[in-house]
Design a protein around this motif. Sequence first.
Motif, PDB file in Angstrom:
ATOM      1  N   LEU A 176       0.821  -1.214   0.000  1.00  0.00           N
ATOM      2  CA  LEU A 176       0.000   0.000   0.000  1.00  0.00           C
ATOM      3  C   LEU A 176       0.852   1.259   0.000  1.00  0.00           C
ATOM      4  O   LEU A 176       0.554   2.230  -0.693  1.00  0.00           O
ATOM      5  N   PHE A 177       1.921   1.264   0.791  1.00  0.00           N
ATOM      6  CA  PHE A 177       2.795   2.432   0.819  1.00  0.00           C
ATOM      7  C   PHE A 177       3.360   2.710  -0.569  1.00  0.00           C
ATOM      8  O   PHE A 177       3.333   3.845  -1.044  1.00  0.00           O
ATOM      9  N   ASP A 178       3.881   1.681  -1.219  1.00  0.00           N
ATOM     10  CA  ASP A 178       4.461   1.862  -2.554  1.00  0.00           C
ATOM     11  C   ASP A 178       3.426   2.415  -3.531  1.00  0.00           C
ATOM     12  O   ASP A 178       3.716   3.314  -4.325  1.00  0.00           O
ATOM     13  N   LYS A 179       2.202   1.879  -3.474  1.00  0.00           N
ATOM     14  CA  LYS A 179       1.146   2.322  -4.385  1.00  0.00           C
ATOM     15  C   LYS A 179       0.745   3.771  -4.102  1.00  0.00           C
ATOM     16  O   LYS A 179       0.616   4.579  -5.022  1.00  0.00           O
ATOM     17  N   LEU A 180       0.545   4.100  -2.833  1.00  0.00           N
ATOM     18  CA  LEU A 180       0.171   5.466  -2.473  1.00  0.00           C
ATOM     19  C   LEU A 180       1.266   6.450  -2.862  1.00  0.00           C
ATOM     20  O   LEU A 180       0.992   7.538  -3.381  1.00  0.00           O
ATOM     21  N   TYR A 181       2.508   6.076  -2.640  1.00  0.00           N
ATOM     22  CA  TYR A 181       3.635   6.940  -2.977  1.00  0.00           C
ATOM     23  C   TYR A 181       3.704   7.145  -4.488  1.00  0.00           C
ATOM     24  O   TYR A 181       3.870   8.263  -4.965  1.00  0.00           O
ATOM     25  N   GLU A 182       3.554   6.059  -5.235  1.00  0.00           N
ATOM     26  CA  GLU A 182       3.582   6.121  -6.697  1.00  0.00           C
ATOM     27  C   GLU A 182       2.478   7.027  -7.245  1.00  0.00           C
ATOM     28  O   GLU A 182       2.675   7.767  -8.203  1.00  0.00           O
ATOM     29  N   MET A 183       1.301   6.970  -6.617  1.00  0.00           N
ATOM     30  CA  MET A 183       0.158   7.770  -7.058  1.00  0.00           C
ATOM     31  C   MET A 183       0.274   9.232  -6.651  1.00  0.00           C
ATOM     32  O   MET A 183      -0.476  10.074  -7.135  1.00  0.00           O
ATOM     33  N   GLY A 184       1.181   9.516  -5.722  1.00  0.00           N
ATOM     34  CA  GLY A 184       1.305  10.887  -5.231  1.00  0.00           C
ATOM     35  C   GLY A 184       0.268  11.222  -4.178  1.00  0.00           C
ATOM     36  O   GLY A 184      -0.030  12.387  -3.941  1.00  0.00           O
ATOM     37  N   ALA A 185      -0.281  10.197  -3.541  1.00  0.00           N
ATOM     38  CA  ALA A 185      -1.307  10.421  -2.517  1.00  0.00           C
ATOM     39  C   ALA A 185      -0.668  10.953  -1.247  1.00  0.00           C
ATOM     40  O   ALA A 185       0.415  10.529  -0.852  1.00  0.00           O
ATOM     41  N   GLU A 186      -1.326  11.896  -0.634  1.00  0.00           N
ATOM     42  CA  GLU A 186      -0.872  12.449   0.634  1.00  0.00           C
ATOM     43  C   GLU A 186      -2.094  12.767   1.476  1.00  0.00           C
ATOM     44  O   GLU A 186      -3.168  13.036   0.946  1.00  0.00           O
ATOM     45  N   LEU A 187      -1.912  12.767   2.766  1.00  0.00           N
ATOM     46  CA  LEU A 187      -2.971  13.185   3.677  1.00  0.00           C
ATOM     47  C   LEU A 187      -2.590  14.566   4.186  1.00  0.00           C
ATOM     48  O   LEU A 187      -1.616  14.719   4.919  1.00  0.00           O
TER      49      LEU A 187
END
Length: 112
Positions: free
Chosen positions: A49-60
């Motif tokens: 999940l971390f890799d996917k969120l990072y790749e997508m540029g997702a941030e909270l």
Amino acid sequence: MKATDQMMRQDMRRLRIQPLLHEILHIVCNHLSDEDYRRNAMRELQHELFDKLYEMGAELVTDHTRAAMGLPARGPDGWTMEELIELEKKRLELLTQPIRHFIPADGQTLRG
């Protein structure tokens, strides 16, 4: 930019993903029953999940984060007052434009 400058700069995306990932994993963990399976699954899920969120540029970016950065507060629907004003300007601009493409230049009436 020197290599030391790059190393001294914090990866803010990484820091902003962590609270989001923590909340996701906390919810998922409640649905796993076996302790050993949960421990292994959570480790794998965390990395994936971390890799996917990072790749997508997702941030909270929370209201607290925005305040610390000196950004204006967002309302209950997620928009700042400035953004709402700009959206309204664009909407009014579109509403007040003539409907040129629906009126033929030669004066003939449109057929359905």
